[in-house]
Design a protein around this motif. Structure first.
Motif, PDB file in Angstrom:
ATOM      1  N   PRO A   7       0.800  -1.226   0.000  1.00 51.86           N
ATOM      2  CA  PRO A   7       0.000   0.000   0.000  1.00 51.86           C
ATOM      3  C   PRO A   7       0.830   1.272   0.000  1.00 51.86           C
ATOM      4  O   PRO A   7       0.457   2.251  -0.628  1.00 51.86           O
ATOM      5  CB  PRO A   7      -0.848  -0.115   1.263  1.00 51.86           C
ATOM      6  N   ILE A   8       1.968   1.260   0.668  1.00 49.97           N
ATOM      7  CA  ILE A   8       2.815   2.453   0.676  1.00 49.97           C
ATOM      8  C   ILE A   8       3.430   2.661  -0.701  1.00 49.97           C
ATOM      9  O   ILE A   8       3.455   3.778  -1.217  1.00 49.97           O
ATOM     10  CB  ILE A   8       3.908   2.338   1.763  1.00 49.97           C
ATOM     11  N   GLY A   9       3.876   1.600  -1.317  1.00 51.60           N
ATOM     12  CA  GLY A   9       4.432   1.701  -2.662  1.00 51.60           C
ATOM     13  C   GLY A   9       3.383   2.134  -3.669  1.00 51.60           C
ATOM     14  O   GLY A   9       3.655   2.956  -4.554  1.00 51.60           O
ATOM     15  N   LEU A  10       2.170   1.621  -3.536  1.00 53.06           N
ATOM     16  CA  LEU A  10       1.086   1.994  -4.438  1.00 53.06           C
ATOM     17  C   LEU A  10       0.773   3.476  -4.294  1.00 53.06           C
ATOM     18  O   LEU A  10       0.612   4.183  -5.279  1.00 53.06           O
ATOM     19  CB  LEU A  10      -0.152   1.156  -4.139  1.00 53.06           C
TER      20      LEU A  10
END
Length: 59
Positions: A7-10
């Protein structure tokens, strides 16, 4: 491929692709929870509010 979504990368990729800020409000608080906790509008607040209101038609 069966890969899990980070989720952080997205979020990072979406911010880079679309140039949209994560938030338009600044809260006066540090990482230890100290501060006045007052909320301030960032300089892009009005612009981002308009983008949301027009569903992205007016960037």
């Amino acid at each position: 491929m069966g890969w899990q979504i980070d989720p952080i990368g997205l979020r990072t990729v979406c911010n880079q692709l679309y140039g949209l800020p994560k938030a338009s409000i600044y809260v006066d608080r540090d990482s230890n929870g100290k501060g006045s906790n007052k909320r301030y509008k960032k300089t892009n607040f009005s612009w981002y509010q308009n983008v949301i209101a027009t569903n992205g038609e007016q960037l």
